[in-house]
Design a protein around this motif. Structure first.
Motif, PDB file in Angstrom:
ATOM      1  N   ARG A  50      42.335  43.469  52.648  1.00 26.24           N
ATOM      2  CA  ARG A  50      41.186  44.427  52.384  1.00 26.24           C
ATOM      3  C   ARG A  50      40.444  44.681  53.892  1.00 26.24           C
ATOM      4  N   GLY A  51      40.874  43.864  54.684  1.00 25.86           N
ATOM      5  CA  GLY A  51      40.033  43.877  56.146  1.00 25.86           C
ATOM      6  C   GLY A  51      38.812  43.265  56.212  1.00 25.86           C
ATOM      7  N   MET A  52      38.130  42.745  54.916  1.00 25.59           N
ATOM      8  CA  MET A  52      36.834  42.281  55.107  1.00 25.59           C
ATOM      9  C   MET A  52      36.606  40.834  54.410  1.00 25.59           C
ATOM     10  N   ASN A  53      35.501  40.288  54.171  1.00 22.47           N
ATOM     11  CA  ASN A  53      35.213  39.410  53.486  1.00 22.47           C
ATOM     12  C   ASN A  53      34.998  39.834  51.905  1.00 22.47           C
ATOM     13  N   SER A  54      35.793  39.035  50.961  1.00 20.85           N
ATOM     14  CA  SER A  54      35.605  39.377  49.644  1.00 20.85           C
ATOM     15  C   SER A  54      35.771  38.202  48.602  1.00 20.85           C
ATOM     16  N   PHE A  55      35.384  38.267  47.470  1.00 20.28           N
ATOM     17  CA  PHE A  55      35.889  37.510  46.459  1.00 20.28           C
ATOM     18  C   PHE A  55      36.502  37.957  45.758  1.00 20.28           C
ATOM     19  N   LYS A  56      37.694  37.315  44.744  1.00 21.33           N
ATOM     20  CA  LYS A  56      38.312  37.578  43.768  1.00 21.33           C
ATOM     21  C   LYS A  56      38.164  37.090  42.370  1.00 21.33           C
ATOM     22  N   VAL A  57      38.383  37.771  41.379  1.00 17.88           N
ATOM     23  CA  VAL A  57      38.039  37.428  39.934  1.00 17.88           C
ATOM     24  C   VAL A  57      39.237  37.962  38.934  1.00 17.88           C
ATOM     25  N   ILE A  58      39.619  37.091  38.173  1.00 15.51           N
ATOM     26  CA  ILE A  58      40.732  37.714  37.230  1.00 15.51           C
ATOM     27  C   ILE A  58      40.093  38.050  35.901  1.00 15.51           C
ATOM     28  N   ILE A  59      40.275  39.313  35.472  1.00 17.58           N
ATOM     29  CA  ILE A  59      39.572  39.719  34.270  1.00 17.58           C
ATOM     30  C   ILE A  59      40.700  40.001  33.217  1.00 17.58           C
ATOM     31  N   GLY A  60      40.675  39.440  31.995  1.00 13.88           N
ATOM     32  CA  GLY A  60      41.418  39.645  30.970  1.00 13.88           C
ATOM     33  C   GLY A  60      40.963  40.881  29.775  1.00 13.88           C
ATOM     34  N   VAL A  61      41.870  41.581  29.541  1.00 13.75           N
ATOM     35  CA  VAL A  61      41.379  42.800  28.816  1.00 13.75           C
ATOM     36  C   VAL A  61      42.399  42.914  27.651  1.00 13.75           C
ATOM     37  N   ALA A  62      41.599  43.202  26.454  1.00 12.73           N
ATOM     38  CA  ALA A  62      42.502  43.186  25.123  1.00 12.73           C
ATOM     39  C   ALA A  62      43.191  44.543  25.048  1.00 12.73           C
ATOM     40  N   PRO A  63      44.060  44.843  24.145  1.00  9.97           N
ATOM     41  CA  PRO A  63      44.448  46.337  23.955  1.00  9.97           C
ATOM     42  C   PRO A  63      43.444  47.054  23.773  1.00  9.97           C
TER      43      PRO A  63
END
Length: 126
Positions: free
Chosen positions: A12-25
């Motif tokens: 991304r070329g910047m400071n960031s955080f990541k998160v994993i999101i689970g989505v049901a159908p």
């Protein structure tokens, strides 16, 4: 400096955080991981968040290209990733597969849009 370095994402070329999101159908958000520094890999987040403990044989995960986690999933859990465009055009079977995944992927995009529109992840405590 070390904390700032850990959150820097070269992608991304910047400071960031990541998160994993689970989505049901049905587009319901079923899982939200903790925040991780932007420099961590997707595979490492899936391992550390214990997301794999929620899957059982017969489950299928829809994921974006490059989300290569098949080797850390329990037996019988599959990952459906759209095919890569290598030669400039998809074969007929690849085009059908991409269209089918795209119809399901719209639910994930809508869930992500809700997260952004409602600013659910906009506040990060220090």
């Amino acid at each position: 400096m070390s904390q700032q370095n850990a959150t820097y994402s070269s992608y991304r070329g910047m400071n960031s955080f990541k998160v994993i999101i689970g989505v049901a159908p049905n587009a319901v958000i079923t899982h939200v991981s903790n925040l991780y520094p932007g420099s961590i890999s997707d595979k490492a987040i899936v391992k550390q968040s214990c997301l794999v403990n929620h899957f059982s044989a017969g489950d299928m995960i829809l994921a974006d290209k490059g989300f290569l986690i098949q080797d850390i999933l329990p037996n019988g859990v599959s990952v459906n990733i759209p095919p890569f465009l290598n030669s400039g055009t998809f074969t007929e079977s690849e085009a059908k597969a991409t269209k089918a995944v795209g119809k399901c992927h719209i639910h994930v995009e809508r869930a992500n849009a809700r997260l952004k529109d409602c600013r659910i992840l906009s506040f990060i405590p220090s």
